[in-house]
Each structure stands twice: as structure tokens, then as C-alpha cells.
Design an enzyme around this catalytic site. Structure first.
Site, PDB file in Angstrom:
ATOM      1  N   CYS A   1       0.850  -1.191   0.000  1.00  0.00           N
ATOM      2  CA  CYS A   1       0.000   0.000   0.000  1.00  0.00           C
ATOM      3  C   CYS A   1       0.885   1.240   0.000  1.00  0.00           C
ATOM      4  CB  CYS A   1      -0.888  -0.029   1.245  1.00  0.00           C
ATOM      5  SG  CYS A   1      -1.870   1.455   1.483  1.00  0.00           S
TER       6      CYS A   1
ATOM      7  N   CYS B   1       0.288   3.217   3.522  1.00  0.00           N
ATOM      8  CA  CYS B   1       0.707   2.745   4.856  1.00  0.00           C
ATOM      9  C   CYS B   1       1.737   1.631   4.816  1.00  0.00           C
ATOM     10  CB  CYS B   1      -0.514   2.311   5.667  1.00  0.00           C
ATOM     11  SG  CYS B   1      -1.172   0.696   5.219  1.00  0.00           S
TER      12      CYS B   1
ATOM     13  N   CYS C   1      -7.209  -1.160   1.119  1.00  0.00           N
ATOM     14  CA  CYS C   1      -6.250  -1.666   2.100  1.00  0.00           C
ATOM     15  C   CYS C   1      -6.977  -1.902   3.424  1.00  0.00           C
ATOM     16  CB  CYS C   1      -5.145  -0.628   2.272  1.00  0.00           C
ATOM     17  SG  CYS C   1      -3.985  -1.015   3.598  1.00  0.00           S
TER      18      CYS C   1
ATOM     19  N   CYS D   1      -8.138  -5.191 -10.155  1.00  0.00           N
ATOM     20  CA  CYS D   1      -7.633  -4.164 -11.064  1.00  0.00           C
ATOM     21  C   CYS D   1      -7.227  -2.971 -10.220  1.00  0.00           C
ATOM     22  CB  CYS D   1      -8.740  -3.814 -12.054  1.00  0.00           C
ATOM     23  SG  CYS D   1      -8.213  -2.689 -13.338  1.00  0.00           S
TER      24      CYS D   1
HETATM   25 ZN   LIG Z   1      -2.812   0.973   3.569  1.00  0.00          ZN
END
Ligand SMILES: [Zn+2]
Length: 117
Positions: free
Chosen positions: A26, A29, A74, A97
Site C-alpha cells: 500500500c 501505509c 487496504c 484491477c
Molecule cells: Zn494501507
């Protein structure tokens, strides 16, 4: 015909062309979201995967278009990552995607960055 949502144009993400082994994390984060072993060339211009890392993403149904789609994000920070479609390859039949700018790539063997809040 598929209607893709994106804040970027197709094929604008360098991660779409990324072929090395590693981990996709991600961008917000740093939580690992996808393994390169599950990436495939979908022909859409967006980085596409047929399976996320277990527990790494959450989903919700989004009604922004006429038909509902499944949005995923996420699981740690809630950052929007992309949409999941049912036209992916075996074994899952899923196509995650992903918005390329929402991901970062860590090549295999490099240390993963610390998680951010
Ligand atoms: Zn994240």
C-alpha cells in the site's frame, strides 16, 4: 465492455510493466497487499492480480455506476486500491484491477519498509 474507474490513464503506471519478483505494498501505509506471483497481464493497462495477500484487502459494493461493482481497499488504512471483477484467470477467476499510484513495489530480497499510520 468494461468500464474502469481510475485517477490515472491506462498504461500510465510503471507498475503495470513490472515483471520482477517482489511484493506490492500500500502506497499510503506500506502494508503488503499483493505478491508478484499473483500478478498477471490483463491487457487493461492497470496492474492486475488474481489474488490478494490473505487479509490484506477489504471490499465493499460501490454503486457509482449503473451496476454495482466491488471496490477493494487496504484493510489497514482503508485506502482505495481498485475494483475486483469476475473475469480473471484461474484458479480464483478474480481480477483485482489496481490503481497503480496506490501501490508501491518492493523487489524480492529488499527489506519491506516499516508500516506507517
Ligand atoms: Zn494501507
Amino acid at each position: 465492455m468494461l468500464f474502469e474507474e481510475g485517477t490515472e490513464r491506462a498504461s500510465s503506471s510503471p507498475l503495470n510493466e513490472e515483471k520482477r519478483a517482489g511484493t506490492y505494498i500500500c502506497a499510503a501505509c506500506n502494508q503488503p497487499l499483493f505478491d508478484s506471483a499473483h500478478k498477471y497481464e490483463s491487457g487493461t493497462g492497470w496492474p492486475s492480480f488474481w489474488q490478494p495477500i490473505a487479509g490484506a484487502v477489504g471490499t465493499s459494493t460501490d454503486f457509482k455506476l449503473i451496476y454495482p461493482r466491488t471496490e477493494y481497499h487496504c484493510s489497514r488504512c482503508g485506502g482505495h486500491q481498485g475494483h475486483v471483477f469476475n473475469d480473471g484467470p484461474k484458479p480464483t477467476g478474480k481480477r483485482y484491477c489496481n490503481n497503480g499510484v496506490a501501490l508501491a513495489f518492493v523487489v524480492q530480497g529488499a527489506s519491506l519498509p516499516a508500516l506507517r499510520t
